[in-house]
Design a protein around this motif. Structure first.
Motif, PDB file in Angstrom:
ATOM      1  N   SER A  56       0.766  -1.231   0.359  1.00 11.70           N
ATOM      2  CA  SER A  56      -0.023   0.174  -0.388  1.00 11.70           C
ATOM      3  C   SER A  56       0.201   0.962  -0.152  1.00 11.70           C
ATOM      4  N   ALA A  57       0.378   2.559  -0.525  1.00  9.87           N
ATOM      5  CA  ALA A  57       0.895   3.535  -0.743  1.00  9.87           C
ATOM      6  C   ALA A  57       1.682   4.506   0.797  1.00  9.87           C
ATOM      7  N   GLU A  58       0.372   3.693   1.376  1.00  7.74           N
ATOM      8  CA  GLU A  58       0.159   4.319   2.905  1.00  7.74           C
ATOM      9  C   GLU A  58       1.312   3.229   4.227  1.00  7.74           C
ATOM     10  N   VAL A  59       1.484   2.133   3.420  1.00  7.14           N
ATOM     11  CA  VAL A  59       2.870   1.600   4.240  1.00  7.14           C
ATOM     12  C   VAL A  59       3.919   1.306   3.974  1.00  7.14           C
ATOM     13  N   THR A  60       4.460   3.015   4.410  1.00  8.32           N
ATOM     14  CA  THR A  60       6.043   2.678   4.219  1.00  8.32           C
ATOM     15  C   THR A  60       7.292   1.640   4.443  1.00  8.32           C
ATOM     16  N   VAL A  61       8.209   1.672   3.956  1.00  3.01           N
ATOM     17  CA  VAL A  61       9.373   0.662   4.507  1.00  3.01           C
ATOM     18  C   VAL A  61       9.667   1.535   6.107  1.00  3.01           C
ATOM     19  N   GLU A  62      10.303   2.493   5.922  1.00  3.15           N
ATOM     20  CA  GLU A  62       9.953   3.767   7.188  1.00  3.15           C
ATOM     21  C   GLU A  62       8.932   3.111   8.478  1.00  3.15           C
ATOM     22  N   ILE A 107      -1.682  -0.588  21.440  1.00  2.91           N
ATOM     23  CA  ILE A 107      -1.761   1.028  21.694  1.00  2.91           C
ATOM     24  C   ILE A 107      -0.097   1.066  20.950  1.00  2.91           C
ATOM     25  N   ALA A 108       0.156   0.168  21.212  1.00  4.22           N
ATOM     26  CA  ALA A 108       1.323   0.414  20.451  1.00  4.22           C
ATOM     27  C   ALA A 108       1.615   0.891  18.846  1.00  4.22           C
ATOM     28  N   LEU A 109       0.865   0.175  18.166  1.00  2.00           N
ATOM     29  CA  LEU A 109       0.221  -0.134  16.751  1.00  2.00           C
ATOM     30  C   LEU A 109      -1.010   1.254  16.246  1.00  2.00           C
ATOM     31  N   MET A 110      -1.409   1.056  17.985  1.00  2.00           N
ATOM     32  CA  MET A 110      -1.960   3.080  17.379  1.00  2.00           C
ATOM     33  C   MET A 110      -1.048   4.051  17.101  1.00  2.00           C
ATOM     34  N   VAL A 111       0.172   3.925  18.264  1.00  2.00           N
ATOM     35  CA  VAL A 111       1.422   5.251  18.688  1.00  2.00           C
ATOM     36  C   VAL A 111       2.209   4.892  17.363  1.00  2.00           C
ATOM     37  N   VAL A 112       2.164   3.724  16.366  1.00  2.00           N
ATOM     38  CA  VAL A 112       3.727   4.771  15.232  1.00  2.00           C
ATOM     39  C   VAL A 112       2.183   3.828  14.487  1.00  2.00           C
ATOM     40  N   LYS A 115       0.215   8.780  12.387  1.00  2.00           N
ATOM     41  CA  LYS A 115       0.286   9.905  12.066  1.00  2.00           C
ATOM     42  C   LYS A 115      -0.187   9.750  10.158  1.00  2.00           C
ATOM     43  N   MET A 116      -0.986   8.751  10.096  1.00  2.00           N
ATOM     44  CA  MET A 116      -1.435   7.605   8.738  1.00  2.00           C
ATOM     45  C   MET A 116      -2.990   8.518   9.043  1.00  2.00           C
ATOM     46  N   ALA A 117      -2.617   9.191   7.184  1.00  2.00           N
ATOM     47  CA  ALA A 117      -3.604   9.834   6.608  1.00  2.00           C
ATOM     48  C   ALA A 117      -5.211   8.832   6.516  1.00  2.00           C
ATOM     49  N   ARG A 122      -6.109  -3.899   5.216  1.00  2.00           N
ATOM     50  CA  ARG A 122      -5.115  -4.629   4.850  1.00  2.00           C
ATOM     51  C   ARG A 122      -4.107  -3.091   5.692  1.00  2.00           C
ATOM     52  N   ASP A 123      -4.325  -2.975   5.528  1.00  2.00           N
ATOM     53  CA  ASP A 123      -3.276  -1.422   5.814  1.00  2.00           C
ATOM     54  C   ASP A 123      -3.036  -2.339   7.428  1.00  2.00           C
ATOM     55  N   GLY A 124      -3.872  -2.089   7.780  1.00  2.00           N
ATOM     56  CA  GLY A 124      -4.067  -2.176   9.412  1.00  2.00           C
ATOM     57  C   GLY A 124      -3.631  -4.055   9.794  1.00  2.00           C
ATOM     58  N   LEU A 125      -4.004  -5.142   8.580  1.00  2.00           N
ATOM     59  CA  LEU A 125      -3.655  -6.467   8.942  1.00  2.00           C
ATOM     60  C   LEU A 125      -2.263  -6.610   9.250  1.00  2.00           C
ATOM     61  N   VAL A 126      -1.849  -5.888   7.607  1.00  2.00           N
ATOM     62  CA  VAL A 126      -0.176  -5.752   7.358  1.00  2.00           C
ATOM     63  C   VAL A 126       0.647  -4.873   8.771  1.00  2.00           C
ATOM     64  N   LEU A 127      -0.282  -4.416   9.762  1.00  2.00           N
ATOM     65  CA  LEU A 127       0.984  -2.775  10.718  1.00  2.00           C
ATOM     66  C   LEU A 127       0.578  -4.171  11.847  1.00  2.00           C
ATOM     67  N   GLY A 128      -0.474  -4.294  11.856  1.00  2.00           N
ATOM     68  CA  GLY A 128      -0.805  -4.931  13.128  1.00  2.00           C
ATOM     69  C   GLY A 128       0.143  -6.763  13.193  1.00  2.00           C
ATOM     70  N   ALA A 129       0.084  -7.308  11.535  1.00  2.00           N
ATOM     71  CA  ALA A 129       1.112  -8.574  12.222  1.00  2.00           C
ATOM     72  C   ALA A 129       2.111  -7.453  12.208  1.00  2.00           C
ATOM     73  N   THR A 130       2.813  -6.152  12.066  1.00  2.00           N
ATOM     74  CA  THR A 130       4.744  -5.915  12.213  1.00  2.00           C
ATOM     75  C   THR A 130       4.499  -5.868  13.342  1.00  2.00           C
TER      76      THR A 130
END
Length: 279
Positions: A56-62, A107-112, A115-117, A122-130
């Motif tokens: 996703s464009a929102e989920v950058t490597v950084e 909570i950690a997921l919400m913190v990091v 700033k997502m606009a 799908r982004d939640g699945l990926v970032l949650g897994a991360t």
């Protein structure tokens, strides 16, 4: 070759080479390398796999790196503090562990990701897994480090056994549970709705059942096949001897229970992924 597969193969070769050289030379300076490679290999591999499938464009490597490292460390630190303050030995201790660890990871997921606009399931699945796999990697490093020390000295074999076991189980552990919670959270636009709360309680229950499966299997084995003399020994605080049949039944119940919990989590994740694909 897929990037995730290339990462896994290269990492596995480096881990195996480090193990051989450490055993051959008895160089304790290589132990941290062995711990880190073994603990991070599977979690990092699955993060890359999830990123490829949910690019996703929102989920950058950084952002992915931040979620893995910062989210993982915040989760581990938060869980350690809360568990030491709130938990005491009891029948419900594993449920408490599930509630705390899933809560701090959410909570950690919400913190990091604050700033997502734009947020998608799908982004939640990926970032949650991360975040979950980051938590798993740092936690596994701690378990591997502790396994190294035995009453008779340092045990490289126990360290390796711990890393292999946790590596095999990692895909159906922290990463899976936080992926589910992350998908539901992002599906609600990042707000703590009733559905998010139910998802949090659900993954906490799966987590608690997973952690307590050993005790559940022992209790069921005694309930189904326990002898009167075994219960008599338990009443006076002694650990009774077990029969061969009970050993086999315990193994089936323990592994079967873990399988049921894993399948339940995977089916839940699949349902969320399908819902995300329709949006």
């Amino acid at each position: 070759m897929r990037p995730w597969l290339r990462i896994f193969l290269i990492g596995f070769v480096l881990w195996a080479a480090t193990l051989v050289v450490t055993e051959w030379t008895s160089n304790s300076n290589l132990v941290p390398t062995l711990v880190l490679l073994g603990s991070f290999l599977v979690p990092v591999t699955f993060v890359v796999w999830a990123y490829e499938r949910g690019r996703s464009a929102e989920v950058t490597v950084e952002l992915l790196f931040t979620a893995f490292v910062v989210g993982g460390v915040l989760g581990v630190l938060g869980a350690s503090l809360l568990e030491s303050w709130l938990l005491r030995p009891s029948l419900a201790v594993y449920l408490g562990v599930g509630l705390i660890e899933e809560g701090v990871k959410l909570i950690a997921l919400m913190v990091v990701t604050r700033k997502m606009a734009r947020r998608t399931m799908r982004d939640g699945l990926v970032l949650g897994a991360t975040v979950g796999f980051g938590f798993s990697a740092f936690e596994s490093a701690g378990y591997a480090f502790n396994a190294l020390f035995t009453p008779t000295g340092l045990s490289l074999a126990q360290l390796v056994e711990t890393e292999v076991l946790r590596g095999v189980l990692a895909p159906v552990g922290h990463g899976l549970w936080t992926a589910i919670a992350g998908g539901v959270l992002f599906g609600a636009g990042g707000r703590l709705t009733g559905r998010v709360l139910l998802a949090y309680l659900g993954v906490s229950l799966l987590h608690g059942l997973w952690d307590s499966m050993n005790a559940i299997a022992i209790a069921l084995t005694l309930l189904l096949t326990g002898k009167s003399w075994q219960f008599d020994q338990l009443r006076i605080g002694r650990v009774p001897e077990v029969t061969e049949t009970q050993v086999h039944l315990y193994t089936v119940l323990d592994l079967g229970g873990l399988l049921v919990v894993s399948v339940a989590g995977l089916l839940w994740l699949r349902a969320i992924a399908r819902a995300a694909a329709k949006r």
